[in-house]
Design an enzyme around this catalytic site. Structure first.
Site, PDB file in Angstrom:
ATOM      1  N   LYS A 278      20.142  30.849  41.938  1.00 50.02           N
ATOM      2  CA  LYS A 278      19.643  31.692  43.015  1.00 50.02           C
ATOM      3  C   LYS A 278      19.438  30.899  44.296  1.00 50.02           C
ATOM      4  O   LYS A 278      19.603  31.434  45.389  1.00 50.02           O
ATOM      5  CB  LYS A 278      18.353  32.416  42.597  1.00 50.02           C
ATOM      6  CG  LYS A 278      18.608  33.505  41.571  1.00 50.02           C
ATOM      7  CD  LYS A 278      17.487  34.516  41.463  1.00 50.02           C
ATOM      8  CE  LYS A 278      17.886  35.622  40.466  1.00 50.02           C
ATOM      9  NZ  LYS A 278      16.793  36.544  40.169  1.00 50.02           N
TER      10      LYS A 278
ATOM     11  N   LYS B 294      28.375  36.588  33.773  1.00 50.26           N
ATOM     12  CA  LYS B 294      27.543  37.711  33.346  1.00 50.26           C
ATOM     13  C   LYS B 294      27.660  38.879  34.322  1.00 50.26           C
ATOM     14  O   LYS B 294      27.683  38.679  35.534  1.00 50.26           O
ATOM     15  CB  LYS B 294      26.093  37.198  33.293  1.00 50.26           C
ATOM     16  CG  LYS B 294      25.033  38.239  33.062  1.00 50.26           C
ATOM     17  CD  LYS B 294      23.653  37.600  33.130  1.00 50.26           C
ATOM     18  CE  LYS B 294      22.988  37.958  34.436  1.00 50.26           C
ATOM     19  NZ  LYS B 294      21.604  38.416  34.319  1.00 50.26           N
TER      20      LYS B 294
ATOM     21  N   LYS C 197      23.587  42.840  38.483  1.00 47.06           N
ATOM     22  CA  LYS C 197      23.398  43.905  39.463  1.00 47.06           C
ATOM     23  C   LYS C 197      23.577  43.392  40.879  1.00 47.06           C
ATOM     24  O   LYS C 197      23.764  44.166  41.802  1.00 47.06           O
ATOM     25  CB  LYS C 197      22.066  44.613  39.317  1.00 47.06           C
ATOM     26  CG  LYS C 197      20.913  43.905  38.723  1.00 47.06           C
ATOM     27  CD  LYS C 197      19.771  44.904  38.571  1.00 47.06           C
ATOM     28  CE  LYS C 197      18.639  44.393  37.715  1.00 47.06           C
ATOM     29  NZ  LYS C 197      17.755  43.445  38.361  1.00 47.06           N
TER      30      LYS C 197
HETATM   31  P1  ATP Z   1      20.122  39.947  39.086  1.00 48.75           P
HETATM   32  O1  ATP Z   1      21.594  39.998  39.222  1.00 48.75           O
HETATM   33  O2  ATP Z   1      19.390  40.687  40.173  1.00 48.75           O
HETATM   34  O3  ATP Z   1      19.567  38.616  38.756  1.00 48.75           O
HETATM   35  P2  ATP Z   1      20.365  40.979  36.429  1.00 48.75           P
HETATM   36  O4  ATP Z   1      21.464  41.970  36.423  1.00 48.75           O
HETATM   37  O5  ATP Z   1      20.589  39.663  35.822  1.00 48.75           O
HETATM   38  O6  ATP Z   1      19.763  40.856  37.865  1.00 48.75           O
HETATM   39  P3  ATP Z   1      17.686  41.214  35.421  1.00 48.75           P
HETATM   40  O7  ATP Z   1      16.689  42.088  36.096  1.00 48.75           O
HETATM   41  O8  ATP Z   1      17.627  39.768  35.654  1.00 48.75           O
HETATM   42  O9  ATP Z   1      19.164  41.698  35.723  1.00 48.75           O
HETATM   43  O10 ATP Z   1      17.685  41.506  33.883  1.00 48.75           O
HETATM   44  C1  ATP Z   1      17.076  42.590  33.218  1.00 48.75           C
HETATM   45  C2  ATP Z   1      17.371  42.540  31.744  1.00 48.75           C
HETATM   46  O11 ATP Z   1      18.734  42.843  31.501  1.00 48.75           O
HETATM   47  C3  ATP Z   1      17.153  41.180  31.090  1.00 48.75           C
HETATM   48  O12 ATP Z   1      16.621  41.323  29.799  1.00 48.75           O
HETATM   49  C4  ATP Z   1      18.530  40.584  31.056  1.00 48.75           C
HETATM   50  O13 ATP Z   1      18.652  39.590  30.097  1.00 48.75           O
HETATM   51  C5  ATP Z   1      19.364  41.818  30.778  1.00 48.75           C
HETATM   52  N1  ATP Z   1      20.719  41.649  31.294  1.00 48.75           N
HETATM   53  C6  ATP Z   1      21.061  41.528  32.586  1.00 48.75           C
HETATM   54  N2  ATP Z   1      22.395  41.397  32.710  1.00 48.75           N
HETATM   55  C7  ATP Z   1      22.900  41.438  31.461  1.00 48.75           C
HETATM   56  C8  ATP Z   1      24.208  41.357  30.915  1.00 48.75           C
HETATM   57  N3  ATP Z   1      25.264  41.201  31.691  1.00 48.75           N
HETATM   58  N4  ATP Z   1      24.362  41.441  29.589  1.00 48.75           N
HETATM   59  C9  ATP Z   1      23.307  41.616  28.791  1.00 48.75           C
HETATM   60  N5  ATP Z   1      22.042  41.702  29.233  1.00 48.75           N
HETATM   61  C10 ATP Z   1      21.837  41.617  30.549  1.00 48.75           C
END
Ligand code: ATP
Ligand code: LTN
Length: 331
Positions: free
Chosen positions: A114, A196, A199
């Site tokens: 980040k 991964k 969002k």
């Molecule tokens: P950002 O991109 O804003 O960091 P993010 O998409 O990684 O966000 P988080 O809010 O960090 O989302 O994660 C929320 C939950 O969703 C966590 O438990 C995280 O492990 C899960 N998660 C996020 N992305 C994935 C993915 N691609 N596959 C499986 N689980 C996910």
């Protein structure tokens, strides 16, 4: 009666949720809520470690709450609340900061990622993110923390900090364990499947959002990266794109990966991708309709948050009082 174990998890109300969040987080919660004392938070305090537009943050908070409920998280069974409604999170975070080393935080993968992505705003909150998350978890004496693999380091540090505090004083915190689910634990980006699905990805075509309409979903799957082998087989090492699609299909259809492989044996990638897209779109449609219905009833959603905050605070304040006593805060 045997006491039920405590389960804690949270999602940040940043951007729109993807099917990665849905599979990696929310659907698992629904399955777990009958067997554990569950606390599910909307982590808006974590969200501001990256600059947010206030009106959007406010709106996304309600939208995420409605989504949780639309997906089947039951506010009667779980404590569903907004992190900033329970001041104990910030208060415990401060105390735990004094049990955390700067070097440890600098080494966190997510902090490094980040910092690179937001080089103009490497703020203290971004670095302190894992300690706030530790406070979230420890306040509720959580046994189990279901998260995606990307959060592994953060749960590890929560365990370390809990043990460090317990050793310095006397047993105060339950030492939590992470819970990872096997298939679907990590959903990859459709255009770059070794990354991964996120969002906040730069290219929105690699992420399927829960708010995407049917056309957008199918279009994104049609463009998903595969390989030149024309064989639907699960082999994450050599066929990351196809394996990712199989994981997604498996999670959304309820079929195992092996069953899915059989189903698409001999199929071309075009048909395979279309089938995955349609399966995802079919599953999301009723959730989207229910979410819209809930969002139209703000009084109900406010009531859920009010009751959630009260119940969460009751537990959190007990732990905080214990901590304050142990560290010598005069009461
Ligand atoms: P950002 O991109 O804003 O960091 P993010 O998409 O990684 O966000 P988080 O809010 O960090 O989302 O994660 C929320 C939950 O969703 C966590 O438990 C995280 O492990 C899960 N998660 C996020 N992305 C994935 C993915 N691609 N596959 C499986 N689980 C996910
Ligand atoms: N950092 C997590 C969200 C989160 C969380 C938590 C998860 C905040 N506090 C406590 C589990 C337990 C994320 O971005 N996935």
């Amino acid at each position: 009666m045997e006491e039920r174990k405590v389960l804690y998890s949270a999602v940040q109300p940043t951007n729109n949720l993807t099917i990665g969040n849905y599979i990696g987080a929310i659907t698992n919660w629904v399955g777990l809520q009958n067997n554990y004392d569950c606390y599910f938070a909307i982590a808006n305090m974590h969200a501001i470690t990256v600059r947010q537009v206030p009106a959007e943050l406010r709106q996304r908070t309600l939208s995420l709450l409605a989504l949780y409920i639309a997906c089947g998280v039951d506010p009667e069974k779980c404590v569903l609340y907004l992190q900033s409604h329970v001041p104990a999170h910030a208060e415990l975070c401060w105390v735990l900061n004094t049990f955390t080393y700067v070097g440890e935080m600098e080494r966190m993968t997510q902090f490094k990622d980040k910092s690179a992505r937001h080089a103009e705003n490497i703020n203290m909150g971004l670095m302190d993110y894992p300690v706030l998350m530790t406070a979230d978890i420890l306040l509720y004496q959580s046994d189990i923390v279901p998260v995606g693999l990307d959060q592994r380091q953060h749960v590890e540090i929560a365990r370390d900090i809990a043990q460090r505090f317990n050793n310095a004083y006397s047993p105060t915190f339950k030492v939590p364990e992470a819970l990872y689910l096997k298939v679907g634990a990590k959903i990859g980006d459709l255009l770059d499947p070794t990354k991964k699905m996120s969002k906040s990805a730069e290219n929105a075509n690699g992420s399927v959002f829960l708010s995407d309409d049917r056309d957008a979903i199918i279009r994104k799957f049609k463009r998903a990266v595969t390989d030149s082998e024309a064989c639907v087989k699960y082999d994450p090492e050599n066929k990351p794109g196809v394996s990712n699609l199989l994981s997604i299909y498996s999670a959304f259809s309820g079929k195992s990966v092996a069953e899915a492989e059989k189903e698409f044996a001999g199929a071309g990638y075009g048909d395979f991708k279309l089938a995955v897209g349609e399966t995802v779109a079919d599953r999301l449609a009723p959730i989207q309709a229910e979410q819209a219905k809930l969002l139209a009833d703000k009084a109900y959603l406010d009531g859920v948050l009010r009751s959630g905050a009260e119940r969460a605070a009751r537990t959190a304040n007990k732990t905080l009082a214990k901590v304050y006593k142990k560290i010598g805060f005069y009461s």
